[in-house]
Design a protein around this motif. Structure first.
Motif, PDB file in Angstrom:
ATOM      1  N   MET A 146       0.848  -1.191   0.000  1.00 44.01           N
ATOM      2  CA  MET A 146       0.000   0.000   0.000  1.00 44.01           C
ATOM      3  C   MET A 146       0.888   1.247   0.000  1.00 44.01           C
ATOM      4  O   MET A 146       1.831   1.326   0.797  1.00 44.01           O
ATOM      5  N   PRO A 147       0.622   2.223  -0.882  1.00 48.04           N
ATOM      6  CA  PRO A 147       1.455   3.439  -0.920  1.00 48.04           C
ATOM      7  C   PRO A 147       1.401   4.192   0.405  1.00 48.04           C
ATOM      8  O   PRO A 147       0.376   4.211   1.092  1.00 48.04           O
ATOM      9  N   SER A 148       2.503   4.823   0.772  1.00 44.66           N
ATOM     10  CA  SER A 148       2.533   5.662   1.965  1.00 44.66           C
ATOM     11  C   SER A 148       1.606   6.862   1.776  1.00 44.66           C
ATOM     12  O   SER A 148       1.470   7.387   0.672  1.00 44.66           O
ATOM     13  N   ARG A 149       0.957   7.295   2.859  1.00 40.92           N
ATOM     14  CA  ARG A 149       0.062   8.443   2.808  1.00 40.92           C
ATOM     15  C   ARG A 149       0.751   9.623   3.476  1.00 40.92           C
ATOM     16  O   ARG A 149       1.279   9.505   4.578  1.00 40.92           O
ATOM     17  N   HIS A 208       9.337  13.567   5.745  1.00 37.69           N
ATOM     18  CA  HIS A 208       8.686  12.272   5.946  1.00 37.69           C
ATOM     19  C   HIS A 208       9.037  11.330   4.800  1.00 37.69           C
ATOM     20  O   HIS A 208       9.361  10.159   5.021  1.00 37.69           O
ATOM     21  N   ALA A 209       8.976  11.828   3.572  1.00 34.02           N
ATOM     22  CA  ALA A 209       9.312  10.997   2.406  1.00 34.02           C
ATOM     23  C   ALA A 209      10.763  10.524   2.470  1.00 34.02           C
ATOM     24  O   ALA A 209      11.074   9.373   2.100  1.00 34.02           O
ATOM     25  N   PRO A 235      12.787   7.840  -6.709  1.00 32.40           N
ATOM     26  CA  PRO A 235      12.005   8.188  -7.903  1.00 32.40           C
ATOM     27  C   PRO A 235      11.261   6.970  -8.442  1.00 32.40           C
ATOM     28  O   PRO A 235      11.816   5.871  -8.520  1.00 32.40           O
ATOM     29  N   GLY A 236       9.997   7.174  -8.771  1.00 37.59           N
ATOM     30  CA  GLY A 236       9.137   6.088  -9.228  1.00 37.59           C
ATOM     31  C   GLY A 236       8.259   5.524  -8.130  1.00 37.59           C
ATOM     32  O   GLY A 236       7.286   4.804  -8.417  1.00 37.59           O
ATOM     33  N   ALA A 237       8.569   5.838  -6.862  1.00 36.77           N
ATOM     34  CA  ALA A 237       7.753   5.340  -5.753  1.00 36.77           C
ATOM     35  C   ALA A 237       6.368   5.987  -5.786  1.00 36.77           C
ATOM     36  O   ALA A 237       6.222   7.165  -6.116  1.00 36.77           O
ATOM     37  N   GLU A 238       5.353   5.220  -5.421  1.00 36.45           N
ATOM     38  CA  GLU A 238       3.978   5.712  -5.405  1.00 36.45           C
ATOM     39  C   GLU A 238       3.603   6.216  -4.018  1.00 36.45           C
ATOM     40  O   GLU A 238       4.017   5.648  -2.997  1.00 36.45           O
ATOM     41  N   LEU A 239       2.845   7.295  -3.999  1.00 35.93           N
ATOM     42  CA  LEU A 239       2.371   7.912  -2.765  1.00 35.93           C
ATOM     43  C   LEU A 239       0.876   8.180  -2.862  1.00 35.93           C
ATOM     44  O   LEU A 239       0.311   8.217  -3.963  1.00 35.93           O
ATOM     45  N   GLY A 272     -11.025  13.897   0.070  1.00 32.80           N
ATOM     46  CA  GLY A 272     -10.426  13.276  -1.093  1.00 32.80           C
ATOM     47  C   GLY A 272      -8.930  13.057  -0.918  1.00 32.80           C
ATOM     48  O   GLY A 272      -8.308  13.552   0.023  1.00 32.80           O
ATOM     49  N   GLU A 273      -8.367  12.275  -1.837  1.00 31.88           N
ATOM     50  CA  GLU A 273      -6.933  12.023  -1.826  1.00 31.88           C
ATOM     51  C   GLU A 273      -6.441  11.821  -3.250  1.00 31.88           C
ATOM     52  O   GLU A 273      -7.228  11.496  -4.151  1.00 31.88           O
ATOM     53  N   TRP A 274      -5.158  12.042  -3.467  1.00 33.26           N
ATOM     54  CA  TRP A 274      -4.578  12.011  -4.805  1.00 33.26           C
ATOM     55  C   TRP A 274      -3.482  10.949  -4.884  1.00 33.26           C
ATOM     56  O   TRP A 274      -2.639  10.845  -3.970  1.00 33.26           O
ATOM     57  N   ALA A 275      -3.465  10.193  -5.979  1.00 36.06           N
ATOM     58  CA  ALA A 275      -2.324   9.338  -6.272  1.00 36.06           C
ATOM     59  C   ALA A 275      -1.172  10.234  -6.705  1.00 36.06           C
ATOM     60  O   ALA A 275      -1.377  11.273  -7.332  1.00 36.06           O
ATOM     61  N   ALA A 276       0.046   9.865  -6.358  1.00 33.47           N
ATOM     62  CA  ALA A 276       1.216  10.653  -6.730  1.00 33.47           C
ATOM     63  C   ALA A 276       2.405   9.731  -6.939  1.00 33.47           C
ATOM     64  O   ALA A 276       2.458   8.628  -6.379  1.00 33.47           O
TER      65      ALA A 276
END
Length: 243
Positions: free
Chosen positions: A1-4, A26-27, A34-38, A46-50
Motif C-alpha cells: 500500500m502506498p505511503s500516505r 517524511h518521504a 524516484p518512481g515510488a507511489e504515494l 479526497g486524496e490524490w495518487a502521486a
C-alpha cells in the motif's frame, strides 16, 4: 500500500509539486526513490495518487495523478471538549480520537484540572497536538484533519457557545444523575458535542453551568472510567452506531 502523506497546499491532477518541508522530510525518512507511489491528501476531503519524480537533499518532487473522492468520516460531526489530562495522555487522546473519527477537539482547563497552559506554551502544545492529529490521519486513512482548538477555560468556552439547537446533541459525561447513551442517541441531531471532565470530574457548579447551555448528563455504565478512557469509549460507541 502506498505511503500516505499530508500536504498543507492545494492539489490538482497532473501538476508537478514540491512537497512542503514536513512532508518532504517524511518521504526522506521512508527512503522513497524516484518512481515510488504515494497517496497525498490536504485535509479538505479526497486524496490524490502521486509518483515521486525527484529526490533531492532537502527537496522531494512528485507528479499528481488521479483524485479519489473517498470519504471516511463519521456521518455526524463529533466535537470532543475535554479537560486536558497531564503528561503524555493528551497526545494519546488526540491520536486515538482522530483514529476514531472526531471532527474537532477543544482542550479545556477546569477547576480540578492538573495541566494548565497559557500564552506561548499553550500555542506550542496546540501545534504539537495538531501534528499528532495529522500523523493519525496519515495512518488511519482519514482525508479530513480534525481541528485542535486553542486552549480555553471551561467557563470561557461555555460562555462562547451558540444557543443550543434542536439539531445538535450536547452530552456531559457524568457518573451521577445521568441517562444512558442509547437513550440520548435516539434524540434527533446532525452533530454532537461531548464534554468530558478531568480526573475527579467537573465540579457541581461546572456541571450546572454546562446544563444551563443545553448539555445533558450521559452515563457510560456502572463503572468509573478514567478521564482519558471515557471520551474514547463514547467515540467508539458512536462510530459503531453510525457504521
Amino acid at each position: 500500500m502506498p505511503s500516505r502523506l499530508y500536504v498543507d497546499t492545494p492539489l490538482q491532477v497532473g501538476v508537478t509539486l514540491l512537497l512542503p518541508p514536513s512532508a518532504a522530510r517524511h518521504a526522506q525518512v521512508l527512503r522513497l526513490q524516484p518512481g515510488a507511489e504515494l497517496t497525498l491528501f490536504n485535509g479538505l476531503g479526497g486524496e490524490w495518487a502521486a509518483t515521486v519524480t525527484r529526490m533531492g537533499r532537502s527537496e522531494v518532487e512528485v507528479m499528481l495523478g488521479a483524485r479519489d473522492n473517498v470519504e471516511r468520516e463519521l456521518p455526524q460531526a463529533i466535537t470532543l471538549a475535554l479537560a486536558m489530562p497531564a503528561n503524555d495522555r493528551m497526545d494519546f487522546l488526540v491520536e486515538k480520537a482522530t483514529e476514531l473519527g472526531v471532527a474537532a477537539i477543544q482542550p479545556l482547563m477546569s477547576e480540578r484540572s492538573v495541566l494548565r497552559l497559557a500564552a506561548e506554551r499553550a500555542e506550542k502544545k496546540i501545534n504539537h497536538w495538531q501534528g499528532v492529529a495529522i500523523a493519525a490521519c496519515e495512518q488511519s486513512g482519514r482525508t479530513r484533519v480534525p481541528r485542535i482548538a486553542p486552549v480555553r477555560t471551561l467557563a470561557q468556552w461555555l460562555a462562547g457557545l451558540d444557543p443550543a439547537s434542536a439539531d445538535q446533541r450536547r452530552w456531559l459525561l457524568s457518573p451521577t444523575a445521568a441517562r444512558p447513551l442509547p437513550v440520548l442517541f435516539r434524540q434527533a441531531g446532525t452533530g454532537t458535542i461531548v464534554l468530558s471532565g478531568p480526573e475527579g470530574g467537573l465540579s457541581p457548579a461546572e456541571e450546572e453551568a454546562a446544563r444551563a447551555v443545553g448539555f445533558e448528563a450521559a452515563s457510560l455504565g456502572p463503572r468509573i472510567l478514567r478521564a482519558d478512557t471515557a471520551p474514547l469509549a463514547v467515540l467508539a460507541w458512536l462510530g459503531l452506531q453510525n457504521s
